[in-house]
Write a protein that holds these residues in place. Structure first.
Motif, mmCIF file in Angstrom:
data_model
loop_
_atom_site.group_PDB
_atom_site.id
_atom_site.type_symbol
_atom_site.label_atom_id
_atom_site.label_comp_id
_atom_site.label_asym_id
_atom_site.label_seq_id
_atom_site.Cartn_x
_atom_site.Cartn_y
_atom_site.Cartn_z
ATOM 1 N N ASP A 24 14.880 -28.548 -36.687
ATOM 2 C CA ASP A 24 14.048 -27.444 -36.142
ATOM 3 C C ASP A 24 12.757 -27.929 -35.681
ATOM 4 O O ASP A 24 12.301 -28.471 -36.634
ATOM 5 N N GLY A 25 12.288 -27.384 -34.557
ATOM 6 C CA GLY A 25 10.801 -27.890 -34.208
ATOM 7 C C GLY A 25 10.515 -29.179 -33.630
ATOM 8 O O GLY A 25 9.342 -29.654 -33.645
ATOM 9 N N ILE A 26 11.519 -29.976 -33.455
ATOM 10 C CA ILE A 26 11.587 -31.390 -33.197
ATOM 11 C C ILE A 26 11.947 -31.343 -31.732
ATOM 12 O O ILE A 26 13.262 -31.290 -31.616
ATOM 13 N N ALA A 34 7.624 -28.802 -38.439
ATOM 14 C CA ALA A 34 8.415 -29.955 -38.471
ATOM 15 C C ALA A 34 7.402 -31.149 -38.743
ATOM 16 O O ALA A 34 6.208 -30.965 -38.753
ATOM 17 N N TYR A 35 7.786 -32.153 -39.495
ATOM 18 C CA TYR A 35 7.020 -33.058 -40.054
ATOM 19 C C TYR A 35 7.120 -34.584 -39.273
ATOM 20 O O TYR A 35 8.394 -34.899 -39.099
ATOM 21 N N CYS A 36 6.092 -35.254 -39.268
ATOM 22 C CA CYS A 36 6.217 -36.555 -38.930
ATOM 23 C C CYS A 36 5.003 -37.455 -39.413
ATOM 24 O O CYS A 36 3.923 -37.038 -39.158
ATOM 25 N N ARG A 39 6.590 -35.059 -49.374
ATOM 26 C CA ARG A 39 7.147 -35.865 -48.356
ATOM 27 C C ARG A 39 8.574 -34.933 -48.017
ATOM 28 O O ARG A 39 9.593 -34.986 -48.663
ATOM 29 N N PRO A 40 8.650 -34.075 -46.873
ATOM 30 C CA PRO A 40 9.668 -33.046 -46.806
ATOM 31 C C PRO A 40 10.737 -33.909 -46.334
ATOM 32 O O PRO A 40 10.895 -35.129 -45.981
ATOM 33 N N GLN A 41 12.038 -33.478 -46.705
ATOM 34 C CA GLN A 41 13.236 -34.083 -46.500
ATOM 35 C C GLN A 41 14.076 -33.370 -45.470
ATOM 36 O O GLN A 41 15.414 -33.636 -45.410
ATOM 37 N N LYS A 42 13.467 -32.326 -44.868
ATOM 38 C CA LYS A 42 14.073 -31.437 -43.916
ATOM 39 C C LYS A 42 13.293 -31.403 -42.578
ATOM 40 O O LYS A 42 12.144 -31.385 -42.639
ATOM 41 N N ASN A 43 13.830 -31.366 -41.369
ATOM 42 C CA ASN A 43 13.131 -31.432 -40.153
ATOM 43 C C ASN A 43 11.983 -32.361 -40.162
ATOM 44 O O ASN A 43 10.747 -31.896 -40.022
ATOM 45 N N ALA A 44 12.192 -33.586 -40.529
ATOM 46 C CA ALA A 44 11.167 -34.544 -40.807
ATOM 47 C C ALA A 44 11.622 -35.936 -40.174
ATOM 48 O O ALA A 44 12.758 -36.193 -39.909
ATOM 49 N N ILE A 45 10.507 -36.547 -39.664
ATOM 50 C CA ILE A 45 10.753 -37.935 -39.077
ATOM 51 C C ILE A 45 9.874 -38.818 -39.457
ATOM 52 O O ILE A 45 8.539 -38.707 -39.758
#
Length: 853
Positions: free
Chosen positions: A696-698, A715-717, A611-617
């Motif tokens: 980054d990336g969103i 980027a993560y969602c 569960r990334p805590q950077k560049n994530a929604i």
């Protein structure tokens, strides 16, 4: 000078150099000035210089007029010294017939050529020829099987130039043109013959075959493209699972969806009739006679009813979300002798069937057919052959009828005689067609040597629908169109094929239904016949280059090497909270659980996921946004900005496409004037983009009047992960892989409701849609799971999304009873019953004993 009408004795004076090419393929289309606006087409022959006009003048071409309402220029011929000959189209009035008018600068009189009504349909070609004799000054025109003459007097021209469509030449300019098509243009003067077949697919050069006197086509619409590319015709909305009844002669599509009845004019591209019956405003399960042979128009409730005429005032039983339906995607045929509909096959509740049923004025019953047996299936296609004989082709199912035994995509053909009630197998050739599923009617080719049907990937949610031509003798498959890219959800989607022989047009009708909303979206596309494949289209393109369609995305289907699709747990996917008023015992099923002692079952454990805590929604369990530095920045978004972000993100999930600016304004600022909502959008988008610059990336992307949220560069969602896993689970064949995918999906949704406390009317509807899909995934896996410990945990998770989901109650009670936890099972049932009574103000209408293990 005189003008006179003479009966036609010979068909056409000058046809010796006409090229026929590929059947009905070829030509240049001109859109009316009302439709094309600034992009009005023109064809100049030749591009440079003039054509010789010696002793005589002979011009011949084929023309197809398909605009009944727009006045305008079809052809202007100009000589080197300024003499002119014009052909105009004049629409008819309430009591007058449309006509062509030939006007010359040499004559005060004109030639009027009445147009028979049958020639005003698109794809109705006719020969037109003009002959001018220099010596006699006589102009003779041949068209619509008639001959017309005009005395021009002395003709002093030596060269001519031709302009089809728009003309802007030597002080004369007009953009007023009707919609028409031309092809096979031939010109002859003395011994010189010129030919412009116009049988090409792209480019601005109209190639001349004999002397390389090429023409110029500005803003061209080459007809060949319409024989390969599907074009949208019309779209509409109605109620869930509508009946479609096609009237071939009139080219009308009748649509009956519960309370709504519409008639679509496919020639005029308009809804010409619409009636509503509010008393029938509930989901029903209708089907219509798709390819009527005569004038009969029938519809039925496919669960079992009498024949009915198309109308919203029918009597049909309202659907129950938990109702057992056995005939999804059944196949209908018309028995003209007995005035009955015969249905074959269908799917329901994990079973494929191969029964024949008869619908008539008395009701419905099962009919036994002799001869060869057709394996149980749904999605089979039928086409009328002759004398009450039909071909039945393809579909999906298996030889046992039990879905648990796997699923085959059939490539076989049967001849069914409705008069003798017999079946004859013609061939079964699975090696010639891989994993392409067919849908819709069969259209038998004019020579009866092949048939057409629609095919698409059987193992995908995003599908590419194409027209296939299949040889009746050999089973060989040829793709003859580009693709209509769309979404396909088994029991909520439908794809049908119709054919209009007078205009030589195919129609693909795509239906997307939603049970929860009791709605259906209908899209109609058309393709000109004779259809041509990609290889043939390339042959018509100079240098073999093919210009891609501007309207419908192209993604050719592969016929070999496709992955075999295993349908796993196909279900209706509809969830209702309140039961029917009478007790209905749960369907008795064989237990999927392994025979073990309760303590021997594996505990419910989930492997850790990243569960990334950077560049994530994160949206499940509440909206959280993490920057590139790992800072939680969602507090910077106002409620309105969160709604804006989620509206853009969720729209494609529900509608299969990105949201446009007008739709975004209607959702976010419904009461604001247009200029105010545009200003609000600009300000809000700018603020949202500024916040997302910390990631980054969103990004919020705007392209071609559509808005989307883009996730790139790692980027993560979690919502994007959910949709990906959901799609992968649907296609997964390996039990081991399916467990791993489900575990990942479970951990995503276990965080809680999507976006938590964020609320708006539009978002609430879409979150309910997402919630139902989450429950569908959980139930589907639980029903196949052989571990009752896992089923209990999964059922508890379902209750977090809907604490009155009856199917979750059934699953958990059966699992607890299998674990010998009878008291706990009873307590679970009592808890559910109390919550039900509290919400609905009445007792739960099922008993504990009705749940069978």
């Amino acid at each position: 000078m005189s003008s006179r009408f003479v009966p036609l004795v010979i068909a056409v004076i000058f046809l010796s150099f006409r090229a026929f090419g590929q059947g009905n393929v070829g030509g240049l289309d001109f859109m009316s000035s009302e439709k094309a606006l600034e992009n009005t087409a023109t064809l100049t022959l030749p591009q440079e210089g003039f054509l010789p006009f010696k002793e005589d003048f002979q011009l011949n071409f084929e023309i197809d007029i398909h605009d009944c309402t727009t006045f305008g220029n079809i052809l202007r011929i100009v000589s080197e010294n300024g003499h002119t000959l014009d052909i105009f189209y004049r629409p008819g009035g309430a009591s007058s017939q449309p006509y062509l008018k030939l006007v010359t600068d040499k004559s005060a009189g004109n030639i009027i050529i009445p147009i028979p009504s049958q020639y005003l349909l698109e794809n109705q070609w006719t020969d037109f020829s003009i002959v001018i004799s220099k010596d006699s000054g006589l102009l003779t025109a041949h068209c619509f099987g008639e001959e017309f003459e005009q005395d021009l007097g002395a003709v002093d021209a030596d060269e001519i130039k031709m302009f089809f469509g728009m003309c802007n030449y030597k002080g004369y300019a007009t953009k007023d043109i009707p919609s028409f098509s031309v092809r096979n243009i031939g010109y002859k003067s003395n011994t010189l013959e010129y030919l412009w077949p116009l049988q090409q697919a792209e480019g601005e050069i109209a190639y001349e075959e004999n002397h390389h006197r090429h023409g110029q086509a500005l803003n061209p619409n080459w007809s060949a493209q319409n024989h390969h590319h599907w074009r949208p015709v019309i779209s509409t909305e109605t109620n869930f699972h509508p009946a479609l009844i096609y009237q071939q002669k009139q080219n009308l599509l009748n649509i009956v969806g519960g309370s709504n009845y519409q008639v679509l004019d496919l020639d005029g591209k308009a809804i010409i009739k619409q009636t509503d019956n509010p008393k029938n405003n509930a989901p029903v399960f209708l089907a219509g006679l798709k390819s009527n042979i005569g004038e009969a128009q029938y519809m039925v409730d496919i669960r079992g009813s009498k024949l009915s005429k198309p109308s919203p005032w029918f009597s049909a039983k309202q659907m129950n979300a938990k109702e057992k339906i056995d005939f999804w995607h059944t196949t209908l045929m018309e028995d003209t002798d007995r005035q009955e509909l015969i249905s074959f096959g269908g799917y329901g509740w994990y079973q494929y069937n191969n029964s024949f049923r008869r619908f008539n004025a008395s009701g419905v019953d099962t009919v036994q057919f002799s001869g060869d047996k057709i394996s149980p299936r749904y999605f089979a296609s039928a086409g009328f052959l002759k004398n009450n004989e039909y071909l039945i082709y393809g579909g999906m199912g298996n030889h046992s009828g039990d879905q648990a035994m796997g699923t085959n995509v059939f490539h076989d053909l049967y001849k069914v005689n409705l008069q003798t009630q017999s079946v004859e197998k013609l061939w079964d050739l699975p090696e010639l067609k891989a994993d392409l599923l067919n849908s819709g009617n069969l259209v038998i080719a004019a020579d009866s040597a092949s048939f057409y049907t629609l095919v698409f990937e059987a193992n995908a949610y995003e599908v590419n629908i194409q027209l296939a031509n299949i040889d009746i003798a050999t089973g060989a498959v040829k793709i003859v169109s580009d693709a209509i890219k769309t979404k396909f959800k088994d029991t909520e989607s439908d794809i049908e094929l119709f054919y209009q022989p007078q205009s030589h047009k195919f129609y693909a009708v795509i239906v997307h239904s939603d049970y929860n909303d009791n709605t259906a979206e209908i899209e109609v596309y058309q393709l000109h016949g004779d259809p041509i494949g990609l290889a043939d289209l390339k042959k018509l393109s100079p240098g073999g280059f093919l210009a891609t369609s501007k309207t419908v995305p192209t993604k050719p289907l592969t016929l070999l090497g496709a992955v075999i699709f295993l349908v796993t747990g196909v279900s209706f996917g509809v969830y209702r909270k309140k039961s029917q008023t009478s007790e209905q015992p749960v369907k008795k099923v064989s237990s999927p659980f392994l025979v073990k002692m309760p303590e021997e079952y594996e505990a419910f454990k989930m492997p850790a996921i990243d569960r990334p805590q950077k560049n994530a929604i994160y949206l499940f369990g509440g909206m959280k946004v993490f920057s590139r530095e790992g800072e939680e920045i969602s507090a910077q978004m106002t409620e309105k900005l969160r709604q804006l972000f989620l509206t853009i993100l969720f729209f494609p999930y529900a509608h299969g496409r990105y949201i446009n600016s007008q739709e975004l304004a209607e959702v976010m600022w419904p009461m604001a004037p247009k200029n105010k909502s545009k200003n609000n959008r600009s300000i809000s988008i700018r603020r949202l983009r500024l916040i997302l610059e910390a990631c980054d990336g969103i990004e919020v992307i705007y392209k071609s009047n559509e808005w989307k949220i883009s996730f790139t560069d790692g980027a993560y969602c979690d919502f994007e992960v959910f949709t990906t896993l959901k799609s992968q689970l649907k296609q997964c064949e390996s039990p081991k892989d399916k467990i791993e995918l489900f575990q990942q999906l479970y951990q995503v949704v276990s965080q809680g409701e999507v976006v938590g406390s964020i609320r708006s009317e539009w978002l609430e509807d879409h979150m309910a849609h997402i919630r139902s899909h989450i429950i569908e995934q959980l139930i589907s896996f639980a029903e196949e799971c052989n571990n009752p410990v896992w089923v209990c945990e999964i059922s508890d998770m379902i209750f977090k999304f809907d604490n009155l989901e009856e199917q979750a109650l059934d699953l958990k009670v059966r699992a607890l009873m299998h674990l010998n936890k009878l008291v706990q099972a009873r307590n679970e049932f009592d808890r559910f019953s109390k919550n039900y009574a509290k919400l609905f103000g009445e007792a739960y209408n099922k008993s504990f004993n009705s749940i069978e293990v």
